[in-house]
Design a protein around this motif. Structure first.
Motif, mmCIF file in Angstrom:
data_model
loop_
_atom_site.group_PDB
_atom_site.id
_atom_site.type_symbol
_atom_site.label_atom_id
_atom_site.label_comp_id
_atom_site.label_asym_id
_atom_site.label_seq_id
_atom_site.Cartn_x
_atom_site.Cartn_y
_atom_site.Cartn_z
ATOM 1 N N LEU A 14 30.204 -29.949 54.144
ATOM 2 C CA LEU A 14 31.489 -29.330 54.460
ATOM 3 C C LEU A 14 31.302 -27.919 54.987
ATOM 4 O O LEU A 14 31.992 -27.485 55.911
ATOM 5 C CB LEU A 14 32.378 -29.314 53.212
ATOM 6 C CG LEU A 14 32.998 -30.652 52.807
ATOM 7 C CD1 LEU A 14 33.679 -30.529 51.457
ATOM 8 C CD2 LEU A 14 33.991 -31.120 53.864
ATOM 9 N N THR A 15 30.366 -27.183 54.387
ATOM 10 C CA THR A 15 30.107 -25.822 54.840
ATOM 11 C C THR A 15 29.600 -25.813 56.275
ATOM 12 O O THR A 15 30.069 -25.041 57.115
ATOM 13 C CB THR A 15 29.081 -25.134 53.922
ATOM 14 O OG1 THR A 15 29.596 -25.090 52.584
ATOM 15 C CG2 THR A 15 28.797 -23.712 54.385
ATOM 16 N N GLY A 16 28.631 -26.692 56.567
ATOM 17 C CA GLY A 16 28.104 -26.760 57.926
ATOM 18 C C GLY A 16 29.139 -27.234 58.923
ATOM 19 O O GLY A 16 29.223 -26.719 60.049
ATOM 20 N N ARG A 62 33.087 -26.290 63.199
ATOM 21 C CA ARG A 62 34.449 -26.755 63.478
ATOM 22 C C ARG A 62 34.474 -28.246 63.764
ATOM 23 O O ARG A 62 35.073 -28.714 64.730
ATOM 24 C CB ARG A 62 35.070 -25.964 64.637
ATOM 25 C CG ARG A 62 35.242 -24.486 64.331
ATOM 26 C CD ARG A 62 35.968 -23.758 65.425
ATOM 27 N NE ARG A 62 36.180 -22.358 65.076
ATOM 28 C CZ ARG A 62 36.819 -21.480 65.845
ATOM 29 N NH1 ARG A 62 37.323 -21.876 67.013
ATOM 30 N NH2 ARG A 62 36.956 -20.232 65.458
ATOM 31 N N GLN A 63 33.785 -28.974 62.903
ATOM 32 C CA GLN A 63 33.742 -30.422 63.005
ATOM 33 C C GLN A 63 34.180 -31.041 61.678
ATOM 34 O O GLN A 63 34.290 -30.342 60.667
ATOM 35 C CB GLN A 63 32.325 -30.893 63.357
ATOM 36 C CG GLN A 63 31.837 -30.427 64.717
ATOM 37 C CD GLN A 63 30.424 -30.882 64.989
ATOM 38 O OE1 GLN A 63 29.716 -31.325 64.092
ATOM 39 N NE2 GLN A 63 29.989 -30.769 66.238
ATOM 40 N N ARG A 64 34.402 -32.335 61.694
ATOM 41 C CA ARG A 64 34.773 -33.063 60.493
ATOM 42 C C ARG A 64 33.554 -33.773 59.932
ATOM 43 O O ARG A 64 32.625 -34.129 60.659
ATOM 44 C CB ARG A 64 35.872 -34.078 60.785
ATOM 45 C CG ARG A 64 37.189 -33.463 61.227
ATOM 46 C CD ARG A 64 38.259 -34.526 61.363
ATOM 47 N NE ARG A 64 38.527 -35.187 60.094
ATOM 48 C CZ ARG A 64 39.394 -36.194 59.948
ATOM 49 N NH1 ARG A 64 40.044 -36.663 60.997
ATOM 50 N NH2 ARG A 64 39.579 -36.738 58.764
ATOM 51 N N VAL A 65 33.568 -33.987 58.629
ATOM 52 C CA VAL A 65 32.484 -34.717 57.977
ATOM 53 C C VAL A 65 32.861 -36.194 57.917
ATOM 54 O O VAL A 65 33.934 -36.550 57.425
ATOM 55 C CB VAL A 65 32.236 -34.186 56.554
ATOM 56 C CG1 VAL A 65 31.200 -35.039 55.842
ATOM 57 C CG2 VAL A 65 31.789 -32.732 56.602
#
Length: 228
Positions: A128-130, A135-138
């Motif tokens: 989540l941090t990365g 600005r992407q979704r996991v």
């Protein structure tokens, strides 16, 4: 405001565990200023303002807005998330201890299941941090189900069938030679649901920690010169 945020920095984890700051975080589910929080919690505004600045420094609260009231500027804060989860990675840096499922893998051990959960929080928190920085979704998937077993034998049989089903699926889709493949971790956990849910925290106010002496300078709610 996020639904849930993962705290990975040791200093932020330490700040969130402070009793006073934990109370402020809970109170800031609704935006408020130092003066508003002081009145709501029955605490000196100087102490509240000091702890708010520390929470803001660690990214746990953020400035929501500034309001002009006569010759004063009121800074209104809000929590950056509705709830927080402390990653074991942060606690490991503070305590030099981190849950490691590989130490004693035992599918029937509740402690091993707890270690799996801790690793899940740590790894998903890192993702989540990365993803937030990029600005992407996991990409994730979860299953949540309730099962009521008639007997311990049924529970054991269920665990055996579930293990076999997972092994079959993993064997069918795992491709060790895929050049562009990405490894994923699958965790299936089964535990008894507690009959008595944990109650809310005690409303009793904890002792207020000492605040370092600071010079008499205007705080966030102090008068500021009038704008022309």
């Amino acid at each position: 405001m996020l639904d849930v945020a993962v705290i990975e920095e040791p200093a932020a984890a330490e700040a969130s565990l402070d009793p006073m700051r934990a109370r402020l975080l809970a109170a800031l589910a609704e935006p408020g200023s130092a003066a508003m929080l002081a009145a709501r919690l029955g605490l000196p505004r100087q102490k509240v303002n000091y702890h708010l600045k520390e929470l803001e420094r660690h990214g746990l609260v953020e400035l929501a807005e500034e309001r002009r009231k006569g010759n004063m500027t009121e800074r209104v804060y809000r929590a950056t998330a509705a709830s927080y989860v402390i990653s074991p990675a942060a606690l490991a840096a503070l305590t030099s201890v981190s849950p490691d499922p590989s130490r004693s893998p035992d599918q029937l051990s509740a402690r091993w299941l707890l270690a799996l959960g801790a690793r899940l929080v740590q790894e998903v928190g890192s993702l989540l941090t990365g993803a937030a920085r990029a600005r992407q979704r996991v990409a994730s998937f979860g299953i949540d189900a309730r099962v009521r077993f008639a007997s311990a034998a049924d529970r054991a049989a269920f665990a055996e069938e579930l293990s076999q089903a997972v092994a079959d699926l993993v064997g069918r889709y795992h491709d060790e030679s895929a050049p562009q493949g990405r490894e994923h971790r699958l965790v299936v956990g089964l535990h008894q649901i507690p009959t008595t849910p944990p109650g809310p925290p005690s409303p009793a106010a904890p002792d207020v920690p000492d605040v370092p002496d600071v010079p008499d300078t205007p705080d966030a709610d102090s008068p500021t010169p009038q704008e022309n």
